[in-house]
Design a protein around this motif. Structure first.
Motif, PDB file in Angstrom:
ATOM      1  N   LYS A  37     -39.634   2.336   5.577  1.00 22.03           N
ATOM      2  CA  LYS A  37     -39.129   2.164   4.349  1.00 22.03           C
ATOM      3  C   LYS A  37     -37.935   3.041   3.873  1.00 22.03           C
ATOM      4  CE  LYS A  37     -43.095   3.581   1.940  1.00 22.03           C
ATOM      5  NZ  LYS A  37     -44.339   3.014   1.329  1.00 22.03           N
TER       6      LYS A  37
ATOM      7  N   GLU B 102     -45.319  -2.308  13.041  1.00 27.45           N
ATOM      8  CA  GLU B 102     -45.269  -1.989  11.630  1.00 27.45           C
ATOM      9  C   GLU B 102     -45.392  -0.343  11.604  1.00 27.45           C
ATOM     10  OE1 GLU B 102     -47.541  -4.459   8.791  1.00 27.45           O
ATOM     11  OE2 GLU B 102     -48.845  -4.153  10.344  1.00 27.45           O
TER      12      GLU B 102
ATOM     13  N   LYS C 106     -42.939  -7.224   6.050  1.00 24.15           N
ATOM     14  CA  LYS C 106     -41.499  -6.250   6.205  1.00 24.15           C
ATOM     15  C   LYS C 106     -40.524  -6.649   5.798  1.00 24.15           C
ATOM     16  CE  LYS C 106     -41.252  -4.817  10.704  1.00 24.15           C
ATOM     17  NZ  LYS C 106     -41.251  -4.624  12.132  1.00 24.15           N
TER      18      LYS C 106
ATOM     19  N   GLN D  89     -40.972  -5.220   1.981  1.00 23.61           N
ATOM     20  CA  GLN D  89     -40.927  -3.752   2.225  1.00 23.61           C
ATOM     21  C   GLN D  89     -39.437  -3.341   2.192  1.00 23.61           C
ATOM     22  OE1 GLN D  89     -41.587  -1.148   5.757  1.00 23.61           O
ATOM     23  NE2 GLN D  89     -42.900  -0.413   4.474  1.00 23.61           N
TER      24      GLN D  89
ATOM     25  N   GLY E  27     -45.075   2.147   8.091  1.00 17.67           N
ATOM     26  CA  GLY E  27     -44.718   2.227   6.719  1.00 17.67           C
ATOM     27  C   GLY E  27     -43.421   3.292   6.497  1.00 17.67           C
TER      28      GLY E  27
END
Length: 184
Positions: A105, A100, A40, A43, A102
């Motif tokens: 980001k 988590e 993380k 990212q 995605g």
């Protein structure tokens, strides 16, 4: 025993220890969380914009390096006590307790940073449980490593919260006081 039989026995032991917590089982959650946290951080380093990008340029690599160092240290302490060590991605995903997503980001850089701060805070709950069990089991190396990890995380929470303009505990877990002794 064959390698397959040994691994099957390990999985059975792991299942038992996660239902009857041991310091080793909880530390397995901690090392899994650390590994997920480094992903993380990576990212956020790549995608955060604004002032948070400057924060990650200054602190991101150090956070990752420190977390990897703690993973190695805790794994050595687990090995020294004959405890199990998560060594597969399947185990890391099973034992990791950090969320988590995605799509994060693309969030504001400060939101990405605050998400990582909240992850530190979540990890401190597991570290506290691991510390209590390691003390109870007399695993002094684990106690020392977990104490160092907790102290480092608390310092990084304070640094990041200050950067974000937050009070130290803003948005973080605060244990509720069960006292019924309300003062008038």
């Amino acid at each position: 025993m064959t390698a397959t039989e040994l691994y099957h026995a390990e999985l059975e032991r792991s299942d038992y220890e996660h239902h009857h917590p041991t310091a080793g089982a909880v530390i397995g959650h901690i090392t899994s969380n650390l590994l997920l946290h480094t992903l993380k951080i990576e990212q956020a380093k790549l995608f955060a914009k604004g002032t948070a990008a400057l924060f990650f340029a200054q602190k991101g690599n150090a956070w990752e390096d420190t977390e990897f160092a703690f993973i190695r240290k805790l794994n050595r302490e687990l090995l020294a006590e004959g405890d199990l060590i998560p060594t597969t991605s399947k185990e890391v995903l099973e034992f990791g307790r950090l969320e988590e997503d995605g799509s994060r980001k693309y969030e504001d850089g400060n939101e990405q940073l605050f998400d990582l701060v909240k992850d530190f805070d979540t990890q401190l709950l597991y570290i506290g449980k691991g510390l209590a069990l390691a003390k109870q089991e007399g695993h002094l190396g684990q106690v020392a490593a977990l104490t160092d990890l907790a102290n480092w995380m608390k310092g990084e929470i304070a640094f990041a919260q200050n950067f974000l303009g937050h009070d130290l505990k803003e948005g973080l877990y605060v244990e509720e006081d069960d006292d019924d002794d309300d003062e008038d």
